[in-house]
Design a protein around this motif. Structure first.
Motif: not given
Length: 514
Positions: A7, A9, A14, A16, A54, A86
């Motif tokens: 993930l 962010q 966002s 994935s 996300q 992130n």
């Protein structure tokens, strides 16, 4: 066979990505997120939007992966772990009982607390903060943002004193959501960007908490970057009937790191002397310094690197404010090109910049100069100068700024007796520009190496998660997976490179002269 979900962010989107155990991309999904600018200098995100985008991209990537795997007779039952990376410093405050944010997240770019930071600098606290955190006092970091929320959101400070609130950078916020509010934690790399964390003791610093009037109860627990933080619960991605039946009901969250530290790890940069540069809107260069927290005397920050275990790991960091954004200016401001992809062909239409130097100090200059009042300058123009020369000088400015960063790092590392940098690993959108990468190698005098997988931020989070869950035996197993797509070797004499850098520094002085 093993799969890992990363993930990622970021500030503008966002994303994935599902990776296989060899670090190859199986599936990916991305969604932009809106920015909010309620006042000049203020930048905010809706925390719930950060989570839902996300979550939705993860669901899309997992669905795509399931379809691709089915063609090979495989399934998502192979999914072993989740890694999280992130945007750093962005600050979220939420209620522990309901999980609802008290206000919008204050983004790392937000400068509303600059007056408070100026006051602390005037009190002579810069040296103390630097000694504890490795950072300069700046509104960029999370501490003053958290203080502002506690002081300006109705009832926030009283609720915090009662232990009812939780603070986190975006990784902590996502972890809370993934675990259904069961886990409030972060990793050392994100903690080190708050201006509240003592990078030498590995704990929140009592003196800094007192300075910013922050109750310890709002802070997350700090773990190494590769660690079983918790489990993503069944149904967290949405309705069960929308997800492949083979998806495990509980997935360990085994890795968390701030984006730049994750990118360094994704480049297999976990030994002293290894350096990477990310060429994005700006440029972020990190050099691993091992277990030693090197103190810079050349305008760089000291930060915690992604930490695979309890052993401390550090890096020097420098940031260039305007990297790839100079190409956007060529397109939108100067209107020299219609699309960013055209800049290389325009720049290559001339053999060199014809003596033109372009200092893109549109918002001041970052490391190692730290000249906030500098402004953009194009110098060395003659009657023979064309828009192609300016385009080439604009591209070269990215390499000049990055060279100044690496030279500053080299001076710091030499002073501490560390090993010299022997190559620069690169990633980010602008690293696909071959002209830029060749010029970068020419200025540096060392090879510039572009990897096969340039999504190194997400890949670093996946590697950290894979380490914690046994997908990888050790860091050496990860290092063996790293592969170069192309290496750019220097072709310029060191004398000529030094001459060009001297001309660059003269141009910088002109840009700083008002």
């Amino acid at each position: 066979m093993a799969l890992i979900l990363a993930l990622d962010q970021g500030t503008s989107s966002s994303r994935s990505i599902v990776f296989d155990a060899q670090g190859r991309i199986v599936a990916s999904a991305q969604q932009e997120i809106p920015q909010h600018y309620p006042q000049p200098g203020w930048v905010e995100h809706d925390p719930l939007t950060l989570w839902t985008t996300q979550r939705d991209t993860a669901r899309q990537a997992l669905q795509q992966a399931a379809t691709a795997l089915a063609r090979e007779g495989r399934s998502l039952a192979e999914l072993r772990a989740i890694g999280v990376t992130n945007q750093r410093e962005t600050t979220v405050l939420w209620r522990r009982d309901t999980g609802q944010p008290l206000a919008r997240a204050i983004v790392w770019q937000d400068s509303r607390t600059e007056a408070r930071c100026t006051h602390w600098r005037a009190q002579g606290l810069e040296a103390t903060v630097r000694a504890k955190t490795g950072l300069v006092i700046d509104a960029y970091f999370s501490g003053s943002k958290l203080q502002w929320l506690l002081d300006n959101v109705d009832g926030a400070r009283a609720a915090a004193e009662r232990g009812e609130l939780a603070f986190g950078t975006v990784d902590s916020w996502l972890l809370w959501q993934l675990t259904g509010g069961r886990v409030h934690a972060t990793d050392v790399s994100n903690a080190s960007r708050t201006m509240l964390f003592n990078i030498h003791t590995g704990d929140w610093d009592g003196d800094l908490l007192a300075l910013m009037q922050i109750p310890r109860s709002v802070l997350p627990q700090v773990h190494p970057s590769s660690h079983i933080f918790g489990e993503a619960l069944a149904g967290v991605w949405g309705p069960a009937d929308a997800m492949p039946a083979s998806l495990p009901t509980r997935i360990p969250i085994g890795g968390m790191a701030g984006d730049q530290q994750a990118a360094l790890f994704g480049q297999a940069g976990f030994e002293a002397g290894l350096a990477k540069n990310t060429y994005g809107t700006g440029c972020f260069m990190l050099m691993h310094t091992g277990a030693q927290a090197a103190t810079s005397t050349n305008g760089l920050l000291t930060t915690a690197a992604a930490q695979p275990d309890a052993t401390p790991a550090y890096a020097l960091e420098g940031s260039v404010f305007i990297g790839g954004a100079v190409v956007q200016w060529l397109r939108d401001g100067l209107q020299a090109i219609q699309a960013a992809s055209q800049v290389q062909s325009l720049a290559e239409s001339v053999p060199d910049a014809g003596g033109v130097m372009f200092v893109p100090a549109f918002t001041g200059l970052g490391a190692p100069y730290w000249q906030s009042d500098a402004r953009g300058a194009i110098v060395g123009l003659t009657r023979g100068s064309t828009v192609a020369h300016i385009a080439r000088a604009a591209l070269e400015s990215i390499a000049f700024q990055s060279t100044a960063l690496l030279q500053a790092m080299a001076r710091d590392v030499s002073a501490m007796g560390g090993p010299p940098v022997t190559e620069l690993r690169v990633d980010g959108g602008a690293c696909v520009n071959n002209l830029l990468m060749q010029f970068q190698a020419d200025l540096l005098g060392i090879p510039v190496v572009r990897p096969k997988v340039v999504e190194t931020t997400a890949l670093g989070a996946a590697y950290l998660a894979g380490l914690a869950t046994g997908v990888y035996a050790d860091r050496q197993a990860i290092a063996r997976l790293w592969q170069a797509e192309r290496t750019f070797y220097p072709t310029l004499s060191r004398e000529r490179a030094a001459e060009l850098m001297a001309r660059w520094e003269r141009a910088v002085r002109q840009a700083c002269a008002g």
